[in-house]
Write an enzyme that holds these catalytic residues in place. Structure first.
Site, mmCIF file in Angstrom:
data_model
loop_
_atom_site.group_PDB
_atom_site.id
_atom_site.type_symbol
_atom_site.label_atom_id
_atom_site.label_comp_id
_atom_site.label_asym_id
_atom_site.label_seq_id
_atom_site.Cartn_x
_atom_site.Cartn_y
_atom_site.Cartn_z
ATOM 1 N N LYS A 125 -9.530 12.833 -0.044
ATOM 2 C CA LYS A 125 -9.588 11.677 0.859
ATOM 3 C C LYS A 125 -8.184 11.112 1.070
ATOM 4 O O LYS A 125 -7.581 10.580 0.139
ATOM 5 C CB LYS A 125 -10.479 10.581 0.273
ATOM 6 C CG LYS A 125 -10.826 9.544 1.343
ATOM 7 C CD LYS A 125 -11.129 8.179 0.772
ATOM 8 C CE LYS A 125 -9.911 7.368 0.467
ATOM 9 N NZ LYS A 125 -9.050 7.029 1.615
ATOM 10 N N GLU A 172 -1.547 8.883 -10.705
ATOM 11 C CA GLU A 172 -0.112 8.812 -10.369
ATOM 12 C C GLU A 172 0.055 7.483 -9.661
ATOM 13 O O GLU A 172 -0.329 7.348 -8.492
ATOM 14 C CB GLU A 172 0.278 9.959 -9.440
ATOM 15 C CG GLU A 172 0.178 11.336 -10.059
ATOM 16 C CD GLU A 172 1.269 11.618 -11.068
ATOM 17 O OE1 GLU A 172 2.281 10.883 -11.087
ATOM 18 O OE2 GLU A 172 1.109 12.554 -11.860
ATOM 19 N N CYS A 175 7.225 6.079 -4.570
ATOM 20 C CA CYS A 175 6.742 5.535 -5.851
ATOM 21 C C CYS A 175 7.850 5.431 -6.885
ATOM 22 O O CYS A 175 7.882 4.488 -7.662
ATOM 23 C CB CYS A 175 5.611 6.398 -6.379
ATOM 24 S SG CYS A 175 6.041 8.151 -6.433
ATOM 25 N N GLU A 199 5.999 -4.140 -7.898
ATOM 26 C CA GLU A 199 6.346 -3.087 -6.944
ATOM 27 C C GLU A 199 6.211 -3.648 -5.525
ATOM 28 O O GLU A 199 5.127 -4.073 -5.122
ATOM 29 C CB GLU A 199 5.406 -1.888 -7.116
ATOM 30 C CG GLU A 199 5.810 -0.717 -6.251
ATOM 31 C CD GLU A 199 4.843 0.452 -6.336
ATOM 32 O OE1 GLU A 199 3.624 0.222 -6.315
ATOM 33 O OE2 GLU A 199 5.328 1.587 -6.402
HETATM 34 P P1 NAD Z 1 -3.513 2.293 -2.575
HETATM 35 O O1 NAD Z 1 -3.755 2.251 -4.036
HETATM 36 O O2 NAD Z 1 -3.782 1.092 -1.779
HETATM 37 O O3 NAD Z 1 -4.384 3.463 -1.905
HETATM 38 C C1 NAD Z 1 -4.306 4.797 -2.366
HETATM 39 C C2 NAD Z 1 -5.567 5.537 -1.966
HETATM 40 O O4 NAD Z 1 -6.680 4.942 -2.631
HETATM 41 C C3 NAD Z 1 -5.893 5.473 -0.477
HETATM 42 O O5 NAD Z 1 -6.451 6.703 -0.077
HETATM 43 C C4 NAD Z 1 -6.948 4.376 -0.403
HETATM 44 O O6 NAD Z 1 -7.804 4.507 0.707
HETATM 45 C C5 NAD Z 1 -7.694 4.617 -1.700
HETATM 46 N N1 NAD Z 1 -8.423 3.451 -2.213
HETATM 47 C C6 NAD Z 1 -8.217 2.139 -1.947
HETATM 48 N N2 NAD Z 1 -9.088 1.375 -2.647
HETATM 49 C C7 NAD Z 1 -9.835 2.233 -3.380
HETATM 50 C C8 NAD Z 1 -10.888 2.067 -4.321
HETATM 51 N N3 NAD Z 1 -11.335 0.862 -4.641
HETATM 52 N N4 NAD Z 1 -11.420 3.160 -4.908
HETATM 53 C C9 NAD Z 1 -10.944 4.385 -4.617
HETATM 54 N N5 NAD Z 1 -9.958 4.618 -3.718
HETATM 55 C C10 NAD Z 1 -9.407 3.557 -3.114
HETATM 56 O O7 NAD Z 1 -2.007 2.815 -2.413
HETATM 57 P P2 NAD Z 1 -1.181 2.987 -1.075
HETATM 58 O O8 NAD Z 1 -0.835 1.635 -0.576
HETATM 59 O O9 NAD Z 1 -1.870 3.948 -0.160
HETATM 60 O O10 NAD Z 1 0.121 3.746 -1.608
HETATM 61 C C11 NAD Z 1 1.173 3.111 -2.219
HETATM 62 C C12 NAD Z 1 1.077 3.223 -3.720
HETATM 63 O O11 NAD Z 1 1.016 4.580 -4.127
HETATM 64 C C13 NAD Z 1 2.293 2.645 -4.416
HETATM 65 O O12 NAD Z 1 1.877 1.864 -5.505
HETATM 66 C C14 NAD Z 1 3.041 3.887 -4.902
HETATM 67 O O13 NAD Z 1 3.876 3.662 -6.006
HETATM 68 C C15 NAD Z 1 1.915 4.801 -5.209
HETATM 69 N N6 NAD Z 1 2.354 6.195 -5.251
HETATM 70 C C16 NAD Z 1 2.489 6.807 -6.465
HETATM 71 C C17 NAD Z 1 2.946 8.128 -6.531
HETATM 72 C C18 NAD Z 1 3.130 8.818 -7.847
HETATM 73 O O14 NAD Z 1 3.273 10.027 -7.854
HETATM 74 N N7 NAD Z 1 3.127 8.116 -8.963
HETATM 75 C C19 NAD Z 1 3.247 8.813 -5.360
HETATM 76 C C20 NAD Z 1 3.092 8.153 -4.142
HETATM 77 C C21 NAD Z 1 2.637 6.843 -4.099
#
Ligand code: NAD
Length: 506
Positions: free
Chosen positions: A179, A254, A288, A389
């Site tokens: 997803k 992650e 990230c 962050e």
């Molecule tokens: P997010 O946590 O808002 O969303 C990530 C994913 O989770 C999306 O697909 C979203 O639709 C889904 N999601 C949202 N609510 C959910 C729930 N309740 N249950 C299950 N899935 C849900 O993150 P974002 O804003 O899309 O991305 C930014 C974040 O991702 C930052 O915190 C960044 O640091 C992190 N990130 C981490 C890595 C890593 O490798 N550690 C890599 C890239 C991004």
């Protein structure tokens, strides 16, 4: 304009409720495609398809060499479509074409790497030498797929994050539901088209789109799912872990970061200034492991910051598809507001804005979500802008006196994803790197990742690793076999503890 479909059970289908939503180009606010708005029902259909493929289909039962061939077909197709995928990704995510071009190049290379790993992980048997040998008995271990994997990815590296999830799961014989983030679904849906085109065995890969909370809940709570692999914010990571606990699923996370970047007194400024800009502002700071806390020696602080500010000012903001553009928009209006709110928080906390920190609306940029990259000085590590962050182009600069103080500040964070040290004395930099509580430390470098080396977070930045042998092992169960081909009971004297031996017949 394309209207995409969900990919479930090997078929391209509409969402159950036939709903669609527009995905927006953050550069100009225009709709670039229509996306199926899935519901929990769609998620359950995809989960059932993956379950059937795993329990009854050919995929987990194939040899690794055969799986490798299938994955290689996908890698080849990504290679053929590299330019076109980069263009779509730029329009969907606001990433500059230089960034999305590099991502598309890496996507095919990494998928090809996972095809190679598939060969390695088929039926591998490692005898535990010398252990447990008793007569003709011995034991050994094999790695097997976990089963059905639910994979949830964020919007900052949509294509690469999809490949990092699909590749290792497929290489080890799992079936999955992927997803993508609501804001950036296009590259995952394009990958779905590639899997469909090459005729991938049905139900092995399912791609669904829709609201994270709805689809995510179904994916993390379903008893038919064996593992959840999530990349995204620490906040949602916590929620996922909580939901997955109900069925004790395997979970890899992650999550977010606030990576400390330590410049030592003897750093080579030719690379440290540019490298620190690259560390903090690449992809508008939406990475990230971005180096978002810059730690400078007290007596070099002012000059170092002045050099950064001058260079930052020259970077061109513009259309992500223009090869000259260095800074694109942030992903969405919501994200732009959140980042600008943090700028206000920083000012209120007493930090000083050395540059940027406002929305840019000149000419065509007014239609997009552009933020002039910001550097805050006079930051202390207790401020929210140093601890939370922000996920945008905002750098917090802190001063330090001694090396110990720099390490203490670096480690004073709930996060532990990345970190960096700049020095011409590599031995000294390595000593500091070992004291930093982060999953990756770069020395005189940033953002470089190899698919052969594990990547992941300490502390609240995550659980588990991606890439390398450690990454692929996260998609396997480890089975131990005890084998004895003895033909006589005489070799098993320990049975006497319970069962007396049969008396020899006279
Ligand atoms: P997010 O946590 O808002 O969303 C990530 C994913 O989770 C999306 O697909 C979203 O639709 C889904 N999601 C949202 N609510 C959910 C729930 N309740 N249950 C299950 N899935 C849900 O993150 P974002 O804003 O899309 O991305 C930014 C974040 O991702 C930052 O915190 C960044 O640091 C992190 N990130 C981490 C890595 C890593 O490798 N550690 C890599 C890239 C991004």
């Amino acid at each position: 304009m394309e209207t995409y479909k969900l990919y479930i059970g090997g078929k391209m289908v509409d969402a159950e409720a036939a709903k669609i939503y527009p995905t927006i180009n953050p550069y100009n606010g225009e709709t670039i495609a229509m996306i199926p708005q899935g519901s929990a029902g769609d998620a359950h259909l995809a989960i059932a398809a993956a379950r059937a493929a795993f329990d009854k289909g050919p995929w987990p039962r194939m040899s690794g060499a055969e799986r490798s061939e299938w994955i290689a077909k996908v890698a080849n197709r990504i290679k053929e479509r590299q330019k076109d995928l980069a263009r779509l990704e730029s329009m969907d995510s606001g990433g500059t074409i230089a960034k999305t071009g590099a991502d598309a190049f890496l996507a095919q290379r990494q998928m090809a790497f996972f095809a190679e790993q598939a060969k390695k992980y088929n039926g591998e048997a490692k005898e535990i030498e010398g252990l447990q040998r008793a007569g003709r008995a011995f034991n050994y271990t094999i790695r097997e797929p976990i089963g059905v994997c639910a994979q949830i990815i964020p919007w900052n590296f949509p294509l690469l994050m999809a490949v990092w999830k699909l590749g290792p799961a497929l290489a080890t014989g799992n079936c999955l539901i992927l997803k993508p983030a609501t804001d950036t679904p296009v590259s995952a849906l394009e990958l779905a088209k590639i899997f469909h085109e090459v005729g991938f065995p049905e139900g092995v890969v399912n791609v669904i789109t829709g609201p994270g909370s709805v689809m995510g809940k179904a994916m993390t709570e379903s008893p038919l799912v064996d593992k959840v692999a999530f990349t995204g914010s620490t906040e949602v990571g916590r929620e996922i872990m909580h939901k997955a606990a109900g069925t004790l699923k395997k979970v890899t996370l992650e999550c977010g970061g606030k990576s400390p970047n330590i410049v030592l007194h003897d750093a080579n400024w030719d690379i440290a200034v540019d490298g620190s800009l690259f560390a903090s502002f690449y992809h508008q700071g939406q990475v990230c492991e971005s180096g978002t806390r810059l730690l400078l020696p007290r007596d070099q602080h002012d000059k170092f910051v002045a050099e950064m500010v001058a260079k930052l000012d020259e970077l061109k903001l513009g259309d992500p598809l223009d090869p000259e553009t260095k800074v694109g928009p942030v992903i969405s209006e919501r994200q732009m507001r959140a980042v600008l709110d943090y700028v206000e928080i920083g000012k209120k906390e007493g930090a000083k804005l050395a540059c940027g920190g406002y929305r840019v609306t000149d000419g065509a940029l007014g239609k997009g979500y552009f933020i002039k990259p910001a550097i805050f000085t006079d930051v202390t590590n207790r401020m929210r802008i140093a601890q939370e962050e922000i996920f945008g182009p905002v750098l917090a600069v802190l001063k330090y006196g001694s090396e110990d103080e720099a390490v203490d500040i670096a480690n004073d964070s709930i996060f532990g994803l990345g970190g960096g040290v700049w020095s011409q004395d590599v031995d000294r930099a390595k000593r500091i790197a070992q004291r930093m509580r982060t999953g990756t430390v770069w020395i005189n470098e940033w953002h470089i990742l190899s698919e052969r080396a594990p990547f992941g977070g300490y502390k609240q930045s995550g659980i588990g690793r991606e890439f390398g042998d450690d990454g692929i092992n996260e998609y396997t169960e480890l089975k131990t076999l005890y084998v004895d081909d003895a033909k006589t009971r005489d070799n098993k004297p320990w049975y006497d503890m319970l069962v007396p031996r049969a008396k020899a017949s006279s």
